[in-house]
Write a protein that holds these residues in place. Structure first.
Motif: not given
Ligand SMILES: Cc1cc2nc3c(=O)[nH]c(=O)nc-3n(C[C@H](O)[C@H](O)[C@H](O)COP(=O)(O)O)c2cc1C
Length: 230
Positions: A138-139, A173-174, A196-207
């Motif tokens: 969260f930014i 980015p969300q 709170v400006v926005c957020g961003i999800s991070l992870g390994y993309p599901k193949p």
């Protein structure tokens, strides 16, 4: 810190730019904490107006991630978004067309009928589950919300997203993660002046995920970019 690299990584900036896209389905796989630390430490090289660095980054993983997700989903079920900086309501007609087109394409790959309101709402709620990502950032800022602060934070976001590709990570980015700022402040113990400006999800993309195979189109180069040499 020694760099931690894994398969399916971008090795050049061009590769990072070309392979970055919004990932909305993730593997159930944790990101090593040293990797997250390295990524966000590097991301602080992002430029900002007079080096003001108007951002603060709050990263949730594990139980903190699950708790934040539960609270945001409950807030989204209970009421309308109340972002610190109002979301735009009016757009030029060509932009409306692009936004509608994006919605249709994303619903298409997600297998959602446009007329199925319940399915559309369930998909919208996936924002607050970080689309299944094991980490979210969260930014926030203690600056007055202003156009230039938004530009600075945009530079930070893109830096995070491109760096993420060099570790084989996907991101989304969300703006949605700024929809319920009171929930975010309360979870992080932040004062009301911290926006709170926005957020961003991070992870390994599901193949093999249709959602992930979808890459949104872009307008014609010549309609957006002009060169002048005389
Ligand atoms: C500031 C910003 C806010 C965004 N907010 C959301 C969001 O809340 N939910 C979402 O699913 N995607 C969100 N997106 C992703 C955009 O839909 C996406 O970047 C755009 O459609 C281009 O597709 P691409 O990222 O796959 O290239 C956001 C993107 C940006 C830059």
């Amino acid at each position: 810190m020694e760099s931690i690299l894994i398969d399916n990584v971008a090795n050049t900036v061009v590769e990072a730019v070309r392979t970055r896209h919004s990932v909305r389905e993730y593997e159930d796989r944790k990101i090593p904490s040293e990797l997250l630390q390295e990524l966000f430490a590097e991301s602080l090289r992002a430029p900002s107006w007079k080096n003001s660095q108007p951002w603060r980054i709050h990263i949730v993983t594990g139980e903190a991630r699950d708790r934040m997700s539960e609270k945001l989903v409950s807030a989204a079920r209970a009421g309308a978004p109340n972002p610190d900086s109002p979301w735009l309501e009016n757009y030029p007609s060509d932009v409306k067309r692009r936004m509608f087109d994006l919605g249709m394409r994303v619903y298409g790959v997600a297998g959602i009928d446009r007329k199925d309101k319940a399915a559309r709402e369930a998909f919208m709620l996936r924002n607050f589950e970080f689309f299944g990502a094991p980490a979210a950032a969260f930014i926030t800022t203690n600056f007055e919300m202003n156009f230039y602060v938004g530009l600075d934070i945009g530079c930070l976001l893109q830096t995070v997203m491109l760096l993420a590709r060099t570790y084989g990570l996907g991101t989304c980015p969300q703006a949605a993660l700024g929809a319920f700022p009171d929930v975010v402040r309360s979870e992080f113990g932040l004062p009301v002046e911290e926006r709170v400006v926005c957020g961003i999800s991070l992870g390994y993309p599901k193949p093999g995920s249709g959602l992930n195979e979808f890459h949104s189109p872009r307008e014609e180069f010549s309609s957006l970019v002009k060169f002048y040499d005389q």
